[in-house]
Design a protein around this motif. Structure first.
Motif, PDB file in Angstrom:
ATOM      1  N   THR A 103      39.225  22.527  52.502  1.00 27.50           N
ATOM      2  CA  THR A 103      38.756  21.773  51.339  1.00 27.50           C
ATOM      3  C   THR A 103      37.375  21.178  51.614  1.00 27.50           C
ATOM      4  OG1 THR A 103      41.006  21.257  50.642  1.00 27.50           O
ATOM      5  CG2 THR A 103      39.261  19.832  49.789  1.00 27.50           C
ATOM      6  N   GLU A 104      37.207  20.611  52.784  1.00 30.69           N
ATOM      7  CA  GLU A 104      35.907  20.048  53.161  1.00 30.69           C
ATOM      8  C   GLU A 104      34.829  21.137  53.184  1.00 30.69           C
ATOM      9  OE1 GLU A 104      33.884  17.616  56.875  1.00 30.69           O
ATOM     10  OE2 GLU A 104      36.063  17.638  56.686  1.00 30.69           O
ATOM     11  N   SER A 105      35.189  22.297  53.689  1.00 29.37           N
ATOM     12  CA  SER A 105      34.245  23.412  53.729  1.00 29.37           C
ATOM     13  C   SER A 105      33.864  23.860  52.320  1.00 29.37           C
ATOM     14  CB  SER A 105      34.851  24.588  54.495  1.00 29.37           C
ATOM     15  OG  SER A 105      35.115  24.225  55.824  1.00 29.37           O
ATOM     16  N   LEU A 106      34.853  23.928  51.441  1.00 30.01           N
ATOM     17  CA  LEU A 106      34.580  24.322  50.055  1.00 30.01           C
ATOM     18  C   LEU A 106      33.678  23.298  49.372  1.00 30.01           C
ATOM     19  CD1 LEU A 106      35.029  26.205  47.654  1.00 30.01           C
ATOM     20  CD2 LEU A 106      37.106  24.893  47.146  1.00 30.01           C
ATOM     21  N   ASP A 107      33.958  22.024  49.596  1.00 30.28           N
ATOM     22  CA  ASP A 107      33.132  20.970  49.002  1.00 30.28           C
ATOM     23  C   ASP A 107      31.675  21.110  49.453  1.00 30.28           C
ATOM     24  OD1 ASP A 107      35.353  19.914  47.745  1.00 30.28           O
ATOM     25  OD2 ASP A 107      35.642  18.310  49.220  1.00 30.28           O
ATOM     26  N   LEU A 108      31.472  21.287  50.736  1.00 31.96           N
ATOM     27  CA  LEU A 108      30.123  21.407  51.276  1.00 31.96           C
ATOM     28  C   LEU A 108      29.433  22.669  50.758  1.00 31.96           C
ATOM     29  CD1 LEU A 108      27.852  20.440  53.095  1.00 31.96           C
ATOM     30  CD2 LEU A 108      28.983  21.606  54.993  1.00 31.96           C
ATOM     31  N   ALA A 109      30.124  23.789  50.831  1.00 24.44           N
ATOM     32  CA  ALA A 109      29.538  25.052  50.373  1.00 24.44           C
ATOM     33  C   ALA A 109      29.168  24.981  48.896  1.00 24.44           C
ATOM     34  CB  ALA A 109      30.506  26.210  50.634  1.00 24.44           C
ATOM     35  N   SER A 110      30.012  24.362  48.101  1.00 22.95           N
ATOM     36  CA  SER A 110      29.722  24.221  46.666  1.00 22.95           C
ATOM     37  C   SER A 110      28.531  23.299  46.448  1.00 22.95           C
ATOM     38  CB  SER A 110      30.940  23.660  45.937  1.00 22.95           C
ATOM     39  OG  SER A 110      32.026  24.553  46.024  1.00 22.95           O
TER      40      SER A 110
ATOM     41  N   ILE B 207      25.980  22.674  48.382  1.00 23.02           N
ATOM     42  CA  ILE B 207      24.683  23.229  48.788  1.00 23.02           C
ATOM     43  C   ILE B 207      24.392  24.580  48.147  1.00 23.02           C
ATOM     44  CG2 ILE B 207      24.687  21.953  50.956  1.00 23.02           C
ATOM     45  CD1 ILE B 207      25.322  24.603  52.400  1.00 23.02           C
ATOM     46  N   GLY B 208      25.318  25.060  47.330  1.00 21.87           N
ATOM     47  CA  GLY B 208      25.098  26.321  46.623  1.00 21.87           C
ATOM     48  C   GLY B 208      25.236  27.555  47.494  1.00 21.87           C
ATOM     49  N   ALA B 209      26.072  27.474  48.515  1.00 12.82           N
ATOM     50  CA  ALA B 209      26.277  28.602  49.435  1.00 12.82           C
ATOM     51  C   ALA B 209      27.384  29.504  48.889  1.00 12.82           C
ATOM     52  CB  ALA B 209      26.616  28.089  50.828  1.00 12.82           C
ATOM     53  N   GLU B 210      27.020  30.365  47.953  1.00 10.69           N
ATOM     54  CA  GLU B 210      28.006  31.218  47.288  1.00 10.69           C
ATOM     55  C   GLU B 210      28.733  32.149  48.255  1.00 10.69           C
ATOM     56  OE1 GLU B 210      29.311  31.123  44.256  1.00 10.69           O
ATOM     57  OE2 GLU B 210      28.128  29.294  44.066  1.00 10.69           O
ATOM     58  N   ARG B 211      28.037  32.653  49.252  1.00  8.25           N
ATOM     59  CA  ARG B 211      28.692  33.534  50.222  1.00  8.25           C
ATOM     60  C   ARG B 211      29.803  32.789  50.959  1.00  8.25           C
ATOM     61  NH1 ARG B 211      25.526  35.138  55.144  1.00  8.25           N
ATOM     62  NH2 ARG B 211      27.271  35.278  56.518  1.00  8.25           N
ATOM     63  N   CYS B 212      29.552  31.539  51.294  1.00  5.16           N
ATOM     64  CA  CYS B 212      30.572  30.738  51.970  1.00  5.16           C
ATOM     65  C   CYS B 212      31.743  30.438  51.041  1.00  5.16           C
ATOM     66  CB  CYS B 212      29.963  29.435  52.496  1.00  5.16           C
ATOM     67  SG  CYS B 212      28.766  29.694  53.814  1.00  5.16           S
ATOM     68  N   VAL B 213      31.441  30.155  49.783  1.00  5.11           N
ATOM     69  CA  VAL B 213      32.503  29.920  48.805  1.00  5.11           C
ATOM     70  C   VAL B 213      33.376  31.168  48.693  1.00  5.11           C
ATOM     71  CG1 VAL B 213      33.008  29.504  46.360  1.00  5.11           C
ATOM     72  CG2 VAL B 213      31.233  28.161  47.520  1.00  5.11           C
TER      73      VAL B 213
ATOM     74  N   LEU C  25      40.403  27.106  43.971  1.00  4.78           N
ATOM     75  CA  LEU C  25      39.702  28.295  44.469  1.00  4.78           C
ATOM     76  C   LEU C  25      39.520  29.335  43.386  1.00  4.78           C
ATOM     77  CD1 LEU C  25      41.194  28.857  48.028  1.00  4.78           C
ATOM     78  CD2 LEU C  25      38.872  28.132  47.449  1.00  4.78           C
ATOM     79  N   GLN C  26      40.456  29.404  42.473  1.00  5.28           N
ATOM     80  CA  GLN C  26      40.372  30.395  41.407  1.00  5.28           C
ATOM     81  C   GLN C  26      39.219  30.117  40.454  1.00  5.28           C
ATOM     82  OE1 GLN C  26      44.334  30.299  39.800  1.00  5.28           O
ATOM     83  NE2 GLN C  26      45.153  31.603  41.415  1.00  5.28           N
ATOM     84  N   VAL C  27      38.809  28.861  40.347  1.00  2.65           N
ATOM     85  CA  VAL C  27      37.713  28.516  39.448  1.00  2.65           C
ATOM     86  C   VAL C  27      36.409  28.254  40.196  1.00  2.65           C
ATOM     87  CG1 VAL C  27      39.229  27.623  37.660  1.00  2.65           C
ATOM     88  CG2 VAL C  27      38.304  26.064  39.382  1.00  2.65           C
ATOM     89  N   ALA C  28      36.461  28.273  41.518  1.00  2.00           N
ATOM     90  CA  ALA C  28      35.257  27.994  42.326  1.00  2.00           C
ATOM     91  C   ALA C  28      34.270  29.137  42.230  1.00  2.00           C
ATOM     92  CB  ALA C  28      35.642  27.753  43.781  1.00  2.00           C
TER      93      ALA C  28
END
Length: 58
Positions: free
Chosen positions: A14-21, A23-29, A55-58
């Protein structure tokens, strides 16, 4: 896997998803989204079902 292991994995993911979202890191998302099937057997653990839906809407 024990529930505490899943809860820890969920927190880190969850923390990783928050950070990736943020900073706009689509590959990480995308990479994080690919982890969703691994969580599905643990839907009964608090927060997992919500995370899978997120995750389905990310």
């Amino acid at each position: 896997m024990q529930s505490k292991d899943i809860e820890h994995a969920l927190a880190v993911t969850t923390e990783s998803l928050d950070l990736a979202s943020r900073i706009g890191a689509e590959r990480c998302v995308t990479l994080i989204r690919e982890l969703a099937p691994g969580f599905k057997p643990y839907r009964q653990v608090d927060g997992v079902a919500d995370f899978i839906e997120r995750l389905q809407v990310a």
